[in-house]
Design an enzyme around this catalytic site. Structure first.
Site, PDB file in Angstrom:
ATOM      1  N   GLY A 257      46.575  41.778  30.898  1.00 50.49           N
ATOM      2  CA  GLY A 257      46.206  40.789  31.873  1.00 50.49           C
ATOM      3  C   GLY A 257      45.349  39.651  31.374  1.00 50.49           C
TER       4      GLY A 257
ATOM      5  CG  HIS B 272      43.514  35.521  57.831  1.00 47.85           C
ATOM      6  ND1 HIS B 272      44.162  34.365  58.184  1.00 47.85           N
ATOM      7  CD2 HIS B 272      42.190  35.243  57.862  1.00 47.85           C
ATOM      8  CE1 HIS B 272      43.280  33.418  58.438  1.00 47.85           C
ATOM      9  NE2 HIS B 272      42.068  33.930  58.244  1.00 47.85           N
TER      10      HIS B 272
ATOM     11  CG  HIS C  31      44.792  38.185  36.012  1.00 49.61           C
ATOM     12  ND1 HIS C  31      44.801  38.771  34.780  1.00 49.61           N
ATOM     13  CD2 HIS C  31      43.720  38.704  36.651  1.00 49.61           C
ATOM     14  CE1 HIS C  31      43.777  39.610  34.679  1.00 49.61           C
ATOM     15  NE2 HIS C  31      43.114  39.575  35.819  1.00 49.61           N
TER      16      HIS C  31
END
Length: 165
Positions: A24, A94, A103
């Protein structure tokens, strides 16, 4: 036993059907993307991995090959693409959209309605305020605060975040 990328074909032939890309680091995002595509083209399944300590709304969608690690909050209406990493302690509010190969660094906060373009990296502790759009192939540096849309790929740092490349 440790395996390398060169052994993927042999592993698949031996009956291994699941593979996961676990690299990552920001400098190798392109390598992560290529490796994900390679294992998909070979026929491997790419599972979603979610830590037991993550709080992920059942009203969110998470794409294949995505890793959700410890102490994450992902709220309803959020859509996360394929081959993403959502790192420790991040909050995804949300109705966010996170495209493929993104990432999100540790402790980053994405306020409601945020849209992150594919192949982007959001650094440790970055804050993206509500309803912000970030272009694909963009890096937001650690601690960066994004208060307006970013329409061009590049590297953005500071508070408020400004382009440096």
């Amino acid at each position: 036993m440790e395996y390398t990328d060169d052994q993927l074909e042999d592993l698949y032939k031996k009956g291994y059907k699941n593979a996961f890309v676990s690299i990552g680091k920001v400098e190798i995002n392109e390598h992560r993307k290529k490796l994900f595509n390679k294992i998909k083209n070979m026929g491997f399944n790419t599972p979603v991995i979610i830590s037991k300590s993550a709080n992920v709304s059942r009203y969110s969608e998470i794409g294949e090959g995505t890793l959700i690690v410890k102490n994450i909050v992902i709220n309803p209406g959020t859509q996360i693409g394929k081959n993403c990493i959502i790192n420790t302690g991040s909050i995804i509010e949300h109705d966010c959209i996170i495209e493929d190969n993104v990432h999100i660094g540790p402790g980053a906060i994405l306020s409601g309605g945020t849209h992150i373009g594919k192949n982007s990296f959001i650094g440790t502790g970055a804050i993206i305020i509500q309803n912000i759009n970030i272009s694909q192939d963009t890096l937001i540096g650690a601690g960066g605060v994004v208060v307006k849309d970013i329409n061009k790929p590049g590297v953005y740092v500071g508070n408020p975040a400004k382009g440096i490349k």
